[in-house]
Design an enzyme around this catalytic site. Structure first.
Site, PDB file in Angstrom:
ATOM      1  CD1 TRP A  48      -1.902   1.718   0.151  1.00 25.82           C
ATOM      2  CD2 TRP A  48      -2.616   1.358   2.104  1.00 25.82           C
ATOM      3  NE1 TRP A  48      -3.618   2.593   0.398  1.00 25.82           N
ATOM      4  CE2 TRP A  48      -3.276   2.995   2.119  1.00 25.82           C
ATOM      5  CE3 TRP A  48      -3.051   0.897   3.835  1.00 25.82           C
ATOM      6  CZ2 TRP A  48      -4.830   2.782   2.347  1.00 25.82           C
ATOM      7  CZ3 TRP A  48      -3.764   1.158   4.543  1.00 25.82           C
ATOM      8  CH2 TRP A  48      -4.716   2.371   4.297  1.00 25.82           C
ATOM      9  CG  ASP A  79      -1.880  -8.043   0.017  1.00 24.70           C
ATOM     10  OD1 ASP A  79      -2.876  -8.931   0.158  1.00 24.70           O
ATOM     11  OD2 ASP A  79      -1.786  -6.611   0.644  1.00 24.70           O
ATOM     12  CE1 TYR A  84      -4.101  -1.333  -0.806  1.00 30.80           C
ATOM     13  CE2 TYR A  84      -2.600  -2.406  -1.215  1.00 30.80           C
ATOM     14  CZ  TYR A  84      -4.246  -2.094  -0.503  1.00 30.80           C
ATOM     15  OH  TYR A  84      -4.207  -2.906   0.205  1.00 30.80           O
ATOM     16  CE1 TYR A 230      -6.174  -3.946   7.654  1.00 28.82           C
ATOM     17  CE2 TYR A 230      -8.054  -5.210   6.310  1.00 28.82           C
ATOM     18  CZ  TYR A 230      -7.721  -4.399   7.086  1.00 28.82           C
ATOM     19  OH  TYR A 230      -8.633  -3.328   7.184  1.00 28.82           O
ATOM     20  CG  LEU A 233       5.470  -3.628  11.684  1.00 29.60           C
ATOM     21  CD1 LEU A 233       6.159  -2.820  10.481  1.00 29.60           C
ATOM     22  CD2 LEU A 233       6.082  -4.043  12.736  1.00 29.60           C
ATOM     23  CB  CYS A 234      -0.473  -1.124  14.538  1.00 29.97           C
ATOM     24  SG  CYS A 234      -1.524  -0.267  14.888  1.00 29.97           S
ATOM     25  NE  ARG A 235      -3.450   2.773  10.722  1.00 30.29           N
ATOM     26  CZ  ARG A 235      -3.974   1.774  11.490  1.00 30.29           C
ATOM     27  NH1 ARG A 235      -3.881   0.678  10.619  1.00 30.29           N
ATOM     28  NH2 ARG A 235      -4.884   1.244  12.696  1.00 30.29           N
TER      29      ARG A 235
HETATM   30  N1  LIG Z   1      -7.196  -5.295   2.815  1.00 29.34           N
HETATM   31  C1  LIG Z   1      -6.754  -4.439   3.095  1.00 29.34           C
HETATM   32  O1  LIG Z   1      -8.405  -3.599   3.663  1.00 29.34           O
HETATM   33  C2  LIG Z   1      -5.886  -3.921   3.654  1.00 29.34           C
HETATM   34  C3  LIG Z   1      -5.720  -2.806   4.138  1.00 29.34           C
HETATM   35  C4  LIG Z   1      -4.236  -2.373   4.980  1.00 29.34           C
HETATM   36  C5  LIG Z   1      -3.071  -3.128   4.302  1.00 29.34           C
HETATM   37  N2  LIG Z   1      -3.634  -4.195   3.839  1.00 29.34           N
HETATM   38  C6  LIG Z   1      -1.946  -4.410   3.797  1.00 29.34           C
HETATM   39  O2  LIG Z   1      -1.414  -4.806   4.465  1.00 29.34           O
HETATM   40  C7  LIG Z   1      -0.001  -4.299   3.733  1.00 29.34           C
HETATM   41  C8  LIG Z   1       0.883  -4.216   5.280  1.00 29.34           C
HETATM   42  O3  LIG Z   1      -0.689  -3.178   5.972  1.00 29.34           O
HETATM   43  P1  LIG Z   1       0.129  -1.306   6.025  1.00 29.34           P
HETATM   44  O4  LIG Z   1       0.700  -0.649   5.558  1.00 29.34           O
HETATM   45  O5  LIG Z   1      -1.256  -0.016   5.800  1.00 29.34           O
HETATM   46  O6  LIG Z   1       0.494  -1.181   7.688  1.00 29.34           O
HETATM   47  P2  LIG Z   1       1.745  -1.710   8.390  1.00 29.34           P
HETATM   48  O7  LIG Z   1       2.081  -3.069   8.156  1.00 29.34           O
HETATM   49  O8  LIG Z   1       1.726  -1.591   9.608  1.00 29.34           O
HETATM   50  O9  LIG Z   1       2.891  -0.828   8.443  1.00 29.34           O
HETATM   51  C9  LIG Z   1       3.921   0.042   7.426  1.00 29.34           C
HETATM   52  C10 LIG Z   1       4.598   0.682   7.466  1.00 29.34           C
HETATM   53  O10 LIG Z   1       5.583   0.763   8.693  1.00 29.34           O
HETATM   54  C11 LIG Z   1       6.848   1.692   8.351  1.00 29.34           C
HETATM   55  N3  LIG Z   1       7.145   0.359   9.090  1.00 29.34           N
HETATM   56  C12 LIG Z   1       7.835  -0.956   8.660  1.00 29.34           C
HETATM   57  N4  LIG Z   1       8.787  -1.354   8.629  1.00 29.34           N
HETATM   58  C13 LIG Z   1       8.926  -0.618   9.825  1.00 29.34           C
HETATM   59  C14 LIG Z   1      10.518  -0.402  10.483  1.00 29.34           C
HETATM   60  N5  LIG Z   1      11.383  -1.949   9.638  1.00 29.34           N
HETATM   61  N6  LIG Z   1      10.730   0.134  10.547  1.00 29.34           N
HETATM   62  C15 LIG Z   1      10.261   1.235  10.901  1.00 29.34           C
HETATM   63  N7  LIG Z   1       8.641   1.506  10.202  1.00 29.34           N
HETATM   64  C16 LIG Z   1       8.834   0.354   9.605  1.00 29.34           C
HETATM   65  C17 LIG Z   1       6.293   2.162   7.435  1.00 29.34           C
HETATM   66  O11 LIG Z   1       6.274   3.678   7.068  1.00 29.34           O
HETATM   67  P3  LIG Z   1       6.808   4.836   7.004  1.00 29.34           P
HETATM   68  O12 LIG Z   1       7.781   4.149   5.864  1.00 29.34           O
HETATM   69  O13 LIG Z   1       6.369   5.763   7.223  1.00 29.34           O
HETATM   70  O14 LIG Z   1       7.671   4.383   8.424  1.00 29.34           O
HETATM   71  C18 LIG Z   1       5.260   1.017   6.843  1.00 29.34           C
HETATM   72  O15 LIG Z   1       4.795   2.229   5.887  1.00 29.34           O
HETATM   73  C19 LIG Z   1      -0.334  -3.447   3.236  1.00 29.34           C
HETATM   74  O16 LIG Z   1       0.952  -2.225   2.627  1.00 29.34           O
HETATM   75  C20 LIG Z   1      -1.676  -4.361   2.149  1.00 29.34           C
HETATM   76  O17 LIG Z   1      -0.647  -4.495   1.499  1.00 29.34           O
HETATM   77  C21 LIG Z   1      -4.993  -4.678   3.263  1.00 29.34           C
END
Ligand SMILES: NC(=O)c1ccc[n+]([C@@H]2O[C@H](COP(=O)([O-])OP(=O)(O)OC[C@H]3O[C@@H](n4cnc5c(N)ncnc54)[C@H](OP(=O)(O)O)[C@@H]3O)[C@@H](O)[C@H]2O)c1
Length: 361
Positions: A48, A79, A84, A230, A233-235
């Site tokens: 995303w 994914d 996106y 999903y 990491l809670c965003r």
């Molecule tokens: N089906 C659905 O409705 C739905 C909804 C949401 C997500 N998703 C899927 O799930 C995936 C994961 O969820 P998400 O991207 O929303 O949230 P997430 O994985 O909880 O958080 C992603 C964010 O965490 C930060 N991050 C990741 N690794 C890190 C590290 N090693 N150190 C510091 N910060 C780090 C980055 O933000 P920064 O770069 O800003 O630091 C990254 O963009 C999405 O990409 C998507 O493919 C699906």
């Protein structure tokens, strides 16, 4: 940001060379998705943020390097979704995997059922929309099949059985290998499964967002569904990199996410800090590794890890080769309950249900 800004076609370049080698792939845990014909790494790359929309913009070169790093780490499931970056994330994934014949070794999960106009989105899971969307995704992904095709959000206007029928046809036609549902509750999933076989469910799930534990998670365990969790990491909150001074730029969704607003933000940061101390003291790990490990230790799960820079995946090795026992899980629960006194869920992310609702959103 407009759809045009978010999706500048001329930004899609050839994949850059990897910045450095990642050779720990052999250690990554795997799980069968519905049978031995589909074996996935238990950490999947979420794209995303790579698409840029709602994440403050996209860095395409960094995105290519991130996909390279993910596969070097042993991740074999990516994914993505049409929405996106309004096509951009799918294009980047497709272009990155087309190189060096990597497509065959990587499972692509994408989605359908959201429509957009001028960057305003709404749900549309009609058979006509799905039939058109799948072809657009196949083109952007530079492939002739999708491994797991998810219904992104339930559409209150279209009966689930009609949507499921459209998915069944795609399976029959060989355009998709497996079906998943996302953001559907247990009852909606049951109705869908009466018409078409479902192998995965994709809900929000992390240490702070545990709504699925009441119903959907036990149901998935009992029905043989794999949970693609999903927001693992809670965003980014559970990465441990944030402080009360952290600011987000542009259209970054965390500017409106209620968890990231004060005074609640400080409660979540206090929980992250206490969890980090707990993880270091007991396991010699970071809170990030603890958060992903916790998702993997809840059942038949895959953690969707959103990343847009290669270094963000460096901690993968820290997640493998250990597990949380029941006392550790109880202590984690205690920390979360004691520090977060006004918890809030991920409901703010639900897209408008109809085009009319989208116009006023
Ligand atoms: N089906 C659905 O409705 C739905 C909804 C949401 C997500 N998703 C899927 O799930 C995936 C994961 O969820 P998400 O991207 O929303 O949230 P997430 O994985 O909880 O958080 C992603 C964010 O965490 C930060 N991050 C990741 N690794 C890190 C590290 N090693 N150190 C510091 N910060 C780090 C980055 O933000 P920064 O770069 O800003 O630091 C990254 O963009 C999405 O990409 C998507 O493919 C699906």
């Amino acid at each position: 940001m407009s759809a045009e800004q978010a999706n500048p076609r001329n930004l899609v370049q050839q994949p850059a060379a990897p910045s450095r080698p990642h050779s720990r792939g052999a250690d990554i845990e795997t799980i069968e998705i519905g049978g031995p014909d589909m074996v996935a790494s238990r950490i999947a790359l979420g794209t995303w943020a790579i698409g840029g929309w709602m994440w403050g913009g996209s860095d395409v070169r960094s995105a290519f390097r991130t996909i390279q790093a993910a596969t070097d780490h042993g991740i074999n499931l990516i994914d993505t979704a049409p929405v996106y970056g309004f096509g951009l994330a799918e294009e980047i994934v497709g272009r990155a995997l087309a190189a060096n014949g990597r497509r065959k070794r990587i499972l692509i999960a994408t989605k359908c059922g959201l429509e957009w106009r001028n960057a305003k989105i709404h749900r549309n899971a009609s058979p006509a929309r799905i039939a058109a969307e799948v072809d657009e995704s196949l083109k952007r992904l530079h492939t002739d099949y999708i491994d797991i095709y998810h219904l992104h959000w339930p559409d209150p206007v279209v009966p689930i059985e009609e949507t499921a029928g459209a998915f069944a046809k795609l399976l029959q036609d060989g355009k998709i290998r497996a079906i998943g549902v996302s953001n559907l509750d247990r009852e909606q999933t049951e109705r869908f499964r009466q018409i078409a076989p479902v192998r995965t469910t994709q809900p929000p799930y992390n240490l702070f967002e545990r709504e699925i534990e009441a119903d959907l998670l036990p149901y998935a365990k009992a029905s043989g569904l794999v949970v693609l969790a999903y927001g693992a990491l809670c965003r980014g909150l559970l990465s441990g990199r944030m402080s009360s001074a952290t600011r987000f730029e542009g259209d970054d969704l965390r500017r409106v996410d209620p968890k990231f607003q004060q005074p609640r933000f400080n409660q979540y940061l206090a929980a992250v800090s206490a969890l980090d101390a707990f993880a270091h003291k007991n396991f010699g790990k970071s809170v990030l590794a603890l958060a992903i490990r916790w998702v993997l230790d809840q059942g038949p799960t895959i953690a969707l890890w959103g990343a847009r820079r290669p270094d963000q995946l460096d901690a993968i090795a820290q997640v493998m080769g250990w597990s949380l026992d029941e006392p550790a899980k109880r202590e984690i629960d205690r920390i979360v309950q004691d520090t977060i006194t006004s918890p809030v869920g991920p409901e703010f992310m639900a897209p408008p249900q109809t085009a009319a609702e989208s116009l006023v959103a």
